[in-house]
Design a protein around this motif. Structure first.
Motif, PDB file in Angstrom:
ATOM      1  N   THR A 144      38.444  47.633  57.356  1.00  0.00           N
ATOM      2  CA  THR A 144      38.538  47.754  58.812  1.00  0.00           C
ATOM      3  C   THR A 144      38.001  46.505  59.515  1.00  0.00           C
ATOM      4  N   LEU A 145      37.232  45.709  58.812  1.00  0.00           N
ATOM      5  CA  LEU A 145      36.787  44.415  59.347  1.00  0.00           C
ATOM      6  C   LEU A 145      37.664  43.271  58.846  1.00  0.00           C
ATOM      7  N   GLN A 146      38.210  43.422  57.643  1.00  0.00           N
ATOM      8  CA  GLN A 146      39.026  42.356  57.062  1.00  0.00           C
ATOM      9  C   GLN A 146      40.311  42.127  57.858  1.00  0.00           C
ATOM     10  N   LEU A 147      40.992  43.198  58.234  1.00  0.00           N
ATOM     11  CA  LEU A 147      42.258  43.053  58.948  1.00  0.00           C
ATOM     12  C   LEU A 147      42.094  42.409  60.326  1.00  0.00           C
ATOM     13  N   PRO A 148      41.163  42.888  61.152  1.00  0.00           N
ATOM     14  CA  PRO A 148      40.978  42.191  62.441  1.00  0.00           C
ATOM     15  C   PRO A 148      40.491  40.750  62.267  1.00  0.00           C
ATOM     16  N   LEU A 149      39.668  40.524  61.253  1.00  0.00           N
ATOM     17  CA  LEU A 149      39.194  39.166  60.971  1.00  0.00           C
ATOM     18  C   LEU A 149      40.380  38.261  60.638  1.00  0.00           C
ATOM     19  N   PHE A 150      41.311  38.767  59.853  1.00  0.00           N
ATOM     20  CA  PHE A 150      42.511  38.004  59.518  1.00  0.00           C
ATOM     21  C   PHE A 150      43.308  37.665  60.780  1.00  0.00           C
ATOM     22  N   GLY A 151      43.514  38.643  61.636  1.00  0.00           N
ATOM     23  CA  GLY A 151      44.269  38.412  62.874  1.00  0.00           C
ATOM     24  C   GLY A 151      43.594  37.405  63.782  1.00  0.00           C
ATOM     25  N   VAL A 152      42.297  37.555  63.958  1.00  0.00           N
ATOM     26  CA  VAL A 152      41.548  36.644  64.834  1.00  0.00           C
ATOM     27  C   VAL A 152      41.550  35.229  64.256  1.00  0.00           C
ATOM     28  N   LEU A 153      41.348  35.104  62.957  1.00  0.00           N
ATOM     29  CA  LEU A 153      41.341  33.775  62.340  1.00  0.00           C
ATOM     30  C   LEU A 153      42.716  33.116  62.412  1.00  0.00           C
ATOM     31  N   ALA A 154      43.771  33.885  62.247  1.00  0.00           N
ATOM     32  CA  ALA A 154      45.115  33.318  62.346  1.00  0.00           C
ATOM     33  C   ALA A 154      45.347  32.762  63.746  1.00  0.00           C
ATOM     34  N   ILE A 155      44.952  33.499  64.759  1.00  0.00           N
ATOM     35  CA  ILE A 155      45.117  33.039  66.135  1.00  0.00           C
ATOM     36  C   ILE A 155      44.212  31.841  66.431  1.00  0.00           C
ATOM     37  N   LEU A 156      42.960  31.913  66.002  1.00  0.00           N
ATOM     38  CA  LEU A 156      42.024  30.817  66.268  1.00  0.00           C
ATOM     39  C   LEU A 156      42.449  29.515  65.590  1.00  0.00           C
TER      40      LEU A 156
END
Length: 149
Positions: A55-67
Motif C-alpha cells: 500500500t506504500l509501494q504503489l503510491p511511491l511508484f506513482g509519485v516517483l514516476a511523476i517526480l
C-alpha cells in the motif's frame, strides 16, 4: 492477483523497471523511461526496507514516476542555450545589421538584394541597383532594409 499484490518484493519492482526500460528502447519517446527508473528506485527501496507494504509501494511508484519526469522536463527546459551561436537555425536572422547591395531596384517599397551567392526579397525605401543598404529586420524570406548614408 490480490495475493500477488500483498507479496510484492524488490524483484518484482526491478523486473518491472527493467521491462519498462527495455520497452523504452523500442521507441516510446521517453514516456516509459521515467516509469522504469521509478520502478527500479522502488525496487531498491523495497530491498533496503523489507517491511515496506504494497500500500506504500504503489503510491511511491506513482509519485516517483511523476517526480522524475517533472524533474527531467524542468532540467531540459532550463538548459536551452544557444551559446556562442544565438542565431543558429534562424535563417536570415544573422543578416540583421549587415550591409548589402541592391540587386534589383527597390521600387514602390519592394526589390531584391544580393546576399552572398543568393538573392533575397527586400522591402524599404526606393533605391536603384547598386545602392548599399543595411538590413534592419527579417520577416520570413523578406528582409527590411534602409539605405546606408
Amino acid at each position: 492477483m490480490w495475493e500477488f499484490m500483498q507479496h510484492l518484493n524488490y524483484w518484482d519492482w526491478l523486473a518491472l523497471g527493467t521491462v519498462l526500460l527495455i520497452l523504452e528502447v523500442f521507441g516510446a519517446g521517453g514516456y516509459l523511461l521515467w516509469a522504469g527508473i521509478a520502478g527500479i528506485i522502488v525496487g531498491v527501496l523495497t530491498f533496503l526496507i523489507p517491511g515496506l507494504s504494497w500500500t506504500l509501494q504503489l503510491p511511491l511508484f506513482g509519485v516517483l514516476a511523476i517526480l522524475t519526469a517533472v524533474y527531467w522536463w524542468r532540467r531540459q527546459r532550463g538548459t536551452v542555450d544557444s551559446g556562442d551561436q544565438p542565431n543558429l537555425n534562424r535563417r536570415g536572422h544573422e543578416l540583421i545589421g549587415r550591409t548589402f547591395v541592391v540587386q534589383q531596384a527597390i521600387v514602390e517599397g519592394r526589390g531584391k538584394i544580393k546576399v552572398g551567392d543568393s538573392v533575397w526579397m527586400a522591402v524599404g525605401p526606393d533605391a536603384p541597383v547598386g545602392t548599399p543598404v543595411r538590413v534592419t529586420a527579417q520577416n520570413g524570406a523578406v528582409l527590411s532594409v534602409e539605405i546606408v548614408p
